[in-house]
Design a protein around this motif. Structure first.
Motif, mmCIF file in Angstrom:
data_model
loop_
_atom_site.group_PDB
_atom_site.id
_atom_site.type_symbol
_atom_site.label_atom_id
_atom_site.label_comp_id
_atom_site.label_asym_id
_atom_site.label_seq_id
_atom_site.Cartn_x
_atom_site.Cartn_y
_atom_site.Cartn_z
ATOM 1 N N VAL A 115 0.837 -1.208 0.000
ATOM 2 C CA VAL A 115 0.000 0.000 0.000
ATOM 3 C C VAL A 115 0.871 1.256 0.000
ATOM 4 C CG1 VAL A 115 -1.622 1.343 1.372
ATOM 5 C CG2 VAL A 115 -1.985 -1.100 1.084
ATOM 6 N N GLU A 116 1.947 1.264 0.791
ATOM 7 C CA GLU A 116 2.818 2.438 0.837
ATOM 8 C C GLU A 116 3.531 2.657 -0.502
ATOM 9 O OE1 GLU A 116 5.110 5.742 2.188
ATOM 10 O OE2 GLU A 116 3.155 4.860 2.659
ATOM 11 N N ALA A 117 3.949 1.574 -1.162
ATOM 12 C CA ALA A 117 4.568 1.715 -2.482
ATOM 13 C C ALA A 117 3.590 2.340 -3.463
ATOM 14 C CB ALA A 117 5.036 0.339 -2.986
ATOM 15 N N LYS A 118 2.326 1.966 -3.370
ATOM 16 C CA LYS A 118 1.304 2.560 -4.231
ATOM 17 C C LYS A 118 1.111 4.037 -3.889
ATOM 18 C CE LYS A 118 -3.632 2.245 -5.329
ATOM 19 N NZ LYS A 118 -3.445 2.422 -6.786
ATOM 20 N N ARG A 119 1.134 4.368 -2.592
ATOM 21 C CA ARG A 119 0.934 5.764 -2.186
ATOM 22 C C ARG A 119 2.059 6.662 -2.706
ATOM 23 N NH1 ARG A 119 2.450 9.653 0.998
ATOM 24 N NH2 ARG A 119 4.247 8.439 1.699
ATOM 25 N N LEU A 120 3.276 6.174 -2.649
ATOM 26 C CA LEU A 120 4.415 6.983 -3.099
ATOM 27 C C LEU A 120 4.300 7.351 -4.574
ATOM 28 C CD1 LEU A 120 7.391 5.234 -1.234
ATOM 29 C CD2 LEU A 120 6.411 7.507 -0.777
ATOM 30 N N ASP B 299 3.380 12.906 -6.426
ATOM 31 C CA ASP B 299 3.566 14.016 -7.360
ATOM 32 C C ASP B 299 2.337 14.280 -8.227
ATOM 33 O OD1 ASP B 299 6.169 14.376 -6.463
ATOM 34 O OD2 ASP B 299 6.961 12.876 -7.866
ATOM 35 N N SER B 300 1.295 13.528 -8.042
ATOM 36 C CA SER B 300 0.079 13.733 -8.835
ATOM 37 C C SER B 300 -0.889 14.610 -8.059
ATOM 38 C CB SER B 300 -0.577 12.380 -9.171
ATOM 39 O OG SER B 300 -1.004 11.737 -7.997
ATOM 40 N N GLU B 301 -1.908 15.087 -8.748
ATOM 41 C CA GLU B 301 -2.900 15.953 -8.105
ATOM 42 C C GLU B 301 -3.827 15.161 -7.193
ATOM 43 O OE1 GLU B 301 -5.000 18.065 -11.071
ATOM 44 O OE2 GLU B 301 -3.247 19.216 -11.770
ATOM 45 N N ASP B 302 -4.037 13.914 -7.501
ATOM 46 C CA ASP B 302 -4.950 13.076 -6.711
ATOM 47 C C ASP B 302 -4.145 12.223 -5.735
ATOM 48 O OD1 ASP B 302 -7.154 14.055 -8.102
ATOM 49 O OD2 ASP B 302 -6.897 12.550 -9.686
ATOM 50 N N LEU B 303 -4.200 12.599 -4.462
ATOM 51 C CA LEU B 303 -3.537 11.806 -3.429
ATOM 52 C C LEU B 303 -4.289 10.499 -3.207
ATOM 53 C CD1 LEU B 303 -2.725 14.543 -0.758
ATOM 54 C CD2 LEU B 303 -1.183 13.571 -2.483
ATOM 55 N N VAL C 137 -7.269 7.679 2.111
ATOM 56 C CA VAL C 137 -6.925 7.072 3.390
ATOM 57 C C VAL C 137 -7.566 5.695 3.536
ATOM 58 C CG1 VAL C 137 -8.887 7.998 4.679
ATOM 59 C CG2 VAL C 137 -6.717 7.606 5.870
ATOM 60 N N LEU C 138 -8.586 5.418 2.721
ATOM 61 C CA LEU C 138 -9.256 4.117 2.798
ATOM 62 C C LEU C 138 -8.315 2.964 2.486
ATOM 63 C CD1 LEU C 138 -12.680 4.972 1.083
ATOM 64 C CD2 LEU C 138 -12.207 4.728 3.532
ATOM 65 N N TRP C 139 -7.232 3.231 1.750
ATOM 66 C CA TRP C 139 -6.267 2.177 1.447
ATOM 67 C C TRP C 139 -5.573 1.665 2.710
ATOM 68 C CZ3 TRP C 139 -5.254 -0.554 -2.927
ATOM 69 C CH2 TRP C 139 -5.833 -0.095 -4.117
ATOM 70 N N LEU C 140 -5.536 2.479 3.739
ATOM 71 C CA LEU C 140 -4.907 2.051 4.992
ATOM 72 C C LEU C 140 -5.810 1.150 5.817
ATOM 73 C CD1 LEU C 140 -3.272 5.416 6.167
ATOM 74 C CD2 LEU C 140 -2.200 3.551 4.896
ATOM 75 N N PHE C 141 -7.088 1.080 5.457
ATOM 76 C CA PHE C 141 -8.038 0.349 6.287
ATOM 77 C C PHE C 141 -7.795 -1.156 6.262
ATOM 78 C CE2 PHE C 141 -11.769 3.573 6.660
ATOM 79 C CZ PHE C 141 -10.859 4.524 7.109
ATOM 80 N N ASN D 299 7.103 11.599 2.385
ATOM 81 C CA ASN D 299 6.871 11.588 0.938
ATOM 82 C C ASN D 299 8.174 11.460 0.155
ATOM 83 O OD1 ASN D 299 4.087 11.741 1.008
ATOM 84 N ND2 ASN D 299 4.055 13.986 0.996
ATOM 85 N N HIS D 300 9.288 11.797 0.789
ATOM 86 C CA HIS D 300 10.588 11.680 0.147
ATOM 87 C C HIS D 300 11.373 10.483 0.678
ATOM 88 C CE1 HIS D 300 9.519 16.012 -0.321
ATOM 89 N NE2 HIS D 300 10.006 15.800 -1.549
ATOM 90 N N GLY D 301 10.685 9.585 1.370
ATOM 91 C CA GLY D 301 11.351 8.408 1.920
ATOM 92 C C GLY D 301 10.841 7.122 1.306
ATOM 93 N N ARG D 302 11.145 6.013 1.944
ATOM 94 C CA ARG D 302 10.714 4.693 1.486
ATOM 95 C C ARG D 302 10.231 3.884 2.686
ATOM 96 N NH1 ARG D 302 11.938 2.807 -3.571
ATOM 97 N NH2 ARG D 302 10.404 1.241 -2.897
#
Length: 552
Positions: A416-421, A425-429, A432-436, A503-506
């Motif tokens: 999920v975090e890899a997908k979030r990263l 840089d896109s307009e659509d963050l 938060v439901l992905w964390l559920f 946002n700049h980490g891994r």
């Protein structure tokens, strides 16, 4: 929730045998106390990271590891209750101390000069808190942690002590975890929402009110509780057993029952061990009768012990390897709990046009999942397993299942975090439901682990160390906070995975490292479980009987 109170009439009767105190009449007072203190504590702590970042300008990663000492205090309170003061006085004093701490947090949130000037989160120009401001903050948090320490484990123990039968004690364990979880849910929703939208002053004020009400409820039922009188420090006895074994190291160990000391012949000794077990055989010398020892003089207090006292010491030694496994598996949970709040802060938390999920409230999903699966486990999964195998799941098996879910949760969190990263840089963050999903899995794992931990330590430790036994889980979490701090520091020093702006980490790589650690720990836990033996065969049968009743 019928199963939770099955046999109430029977429990009331058993609770009243030989005493007018105890039994199910104490349950409303215990429930009210547990609920109020849970709301007060978790309402003060769950959103603490956000409070430190927004109000004290503390860096996010530093805030994430700030909670290190909060879980260390319960073992101290448990030792005091077991050894010197008893449960009731410790709980009463501790509830008052936590009330003072939360009241001080309310004052901090109310007075501007007790906080640094506000600034934009993450700005390098933010003013750091002064030593005076940090001192007041630390004093408040210390009072909250110290006060909560005196109630978290002792309430569980004193509640179970109100009942005579394992079935009634098992019902209380279920009530305890469901009530504490309900308090956590209220804190993670209503209290945190109030803090984020109506202000920290009102949010902490509600916590203080909940603490005060719970304190009043507890002392109102004081005359109904069974009061267990402490008999001095049991740790002194454990140490003396070791000293005695060393002093009599040249004595020859025998297989004859009559050469061992068995203590008095009172009612309490009917179920005592008559022969020492073969494990840790060196310690058996402490129970040997030697020339010049009568067993009842002060001069022999460091030389002669009953077989049961020696077996009690062995039971503590047997548990230590498994306790280490709990510490190691708690490290990833501690790190993930903080990192998920930081992840929530940088996701799209809007649910509809008018509601935004507070970052600190995402953890409520795990707690709701915990409540649901505690009920599912006790009503369906555990009975079904027993019907299929003709034996109940032991606490160690439940703890192992919980670790498997922890591995699954960390792996999904990494994905999920890899997908979030990729959406940074896109307009659509990312929503938060992905964390559920990982949060739900956390709750499932905790539903197996948390009650099993309490069940295991409560049953495996000597009776004189019941509070201390239950507090070991909290102590393990406390130690894991410090170890997780060291691990985070190591990761920051050797990689670029955890900058202040994630946002700049891994963070996904951090999760994969934790997956490897939990897999290795699971292997260690399985080995320890395989070699673990109960105190006696009689205790093993009783232990399995308790496990069966807890699942009823």
């Amino acid at each position: 929730m019928a199963d939770l109170v099955s046999g109430d009439a029977e429990g009331q009767a058993s609770g009243d045998q030989g005493s007018k105190r105890g039994g199910w009449i104490t349950l409303p007072f215990m429930i009210g106390t547990i609920l109020g203190l849970s709301i007060a504590f978790f309402g003060s702590i769950l959103n603490l990271i956000v409070f430190l970042i927004e109000e004290f300008n503390i860096k996010s990663i530093a805030a994430a590891i700030f909670n290190g000492c909060l879980a260390m205090f319960p073992v101290i309170a448990a030792i005091l209750a077991d050894s010197f003061f008893g449960n009731i006085p410790v709980i009463s004093a501790s509830a008052l101390i936590s009330l003072l701490g939360i009241f001080l947090l309310t004052i901090i949130a109310s007075l501007d000069y007790l906080r640094p000037r506000p600034c934009e989160t993450g700005s390098v120009l933010c003013q750091s808190p002064s030593k005076f401001q940090l001192g007041i903050l630390y004093a408040a948090l210390t009072l909250v942690a110290t006060g909560t320490a005196g109630t978290r484990t002792t309430l569980l123990s004193v509640g179970a002590n109100q009942y005579e039968t394992p079935k009634d004690q098992g019902s209380f364990f279920n009530w305890y975890f469901l009530t504490a979880s309900t308090g956590t849910i209220i804190s993670a929703t209503a209290i945190i929402y109030t803090q984020d939208n109506a202000g920290w002053k009102l949010g902490f004020g509600l916590c203080a009110a909940a603490n005060l009400i719970s304190f009043i409820i507890f002392i109102s039922g004081k005359w109904l509780y069974k009061h267990d009188k402490p008999a001095g420090s049991p740790f002194t006895s454990l140490i003396r057993v070791l000293v005695s074994a060393i002093v009599k190291r040249k004595a020859v160990i025998s297989s004859k029952e009559e050469v061992y000391y068995h203590g008095g012949l009172g009612e309490k000794d009917k179920n005592s061990a008559v022969m020492p077990s073969k494990s840790f055989g060196f310690l058996n010398r402490a129970a040997l009768k030697t020339e010049g020892e009568s067993g009842d003089t002060i001069n022999n207090m460091w030389r002669q012990f009953s077989v049961q006292e020696v077996e009690d010491f062995k039971s503590v030694l047997r548990i230590l390897p498994l306790w280490l496994a709990i510490i190691l598996v708690s490290i990833p949970s501690v790190i993930q709990t903080s990192l998920m709040v930081l992840q929530a802060l940088v996701t799209d938390r809007a649910l509809g046009p008018h509601f935004k999920v507070p970052a600190g409230s995402v953890q409520v999903i795990a707690v709701i999942s915990l409540c649901i699966f505690i009920i599912i486990n006790n009503w369906f999964i555990y009975p079904m397993y027993q019907q299929l195998t003709n034996k109940p799941l032991t606490p160690l098996q439940k703890m192992g299942i919980g670790q498997v879910f922890i591995i699954l949760n960390l792996a999904i969190s990494a994905v999920v975090e890899a997908k979030r990263l990729k959406t940074v840089d896109s307009e659509d963050l990312m929503s938060v439901l992905w964390l559920f999903l990982p949060l739900v899995i956390i709750g499932i794992g905790d539903a197996f682990q948390l009650p099993a931990n309490a069940e295991f330590f409560y049953g495996a430790f000597p009776d004189s160390l019941r509070n201390t036994a239950i507090s070991l889980t909290s102590l393990a979490i406390g130690i894991s906070f410090y170890l997780s701090t060291a691990l985070i520091d190591l990761i920051q020093r050797t990689t670029e995975w955890l900058p202040n702006d994630i946002n700049h980490g891994r963070v996904d790589n951090v999760y994969w490292v934790l997956v490897i650690g939990v897999v290795l720990n699971l292997g260690y836990f399985l080995v320890c479980s395989w070699f673990y033996s109960y105190k006696t065969l009689k205790d093993e049968r009783a232990y399995l009987e308790v496990a069966t009743l807890l699942e009823a």
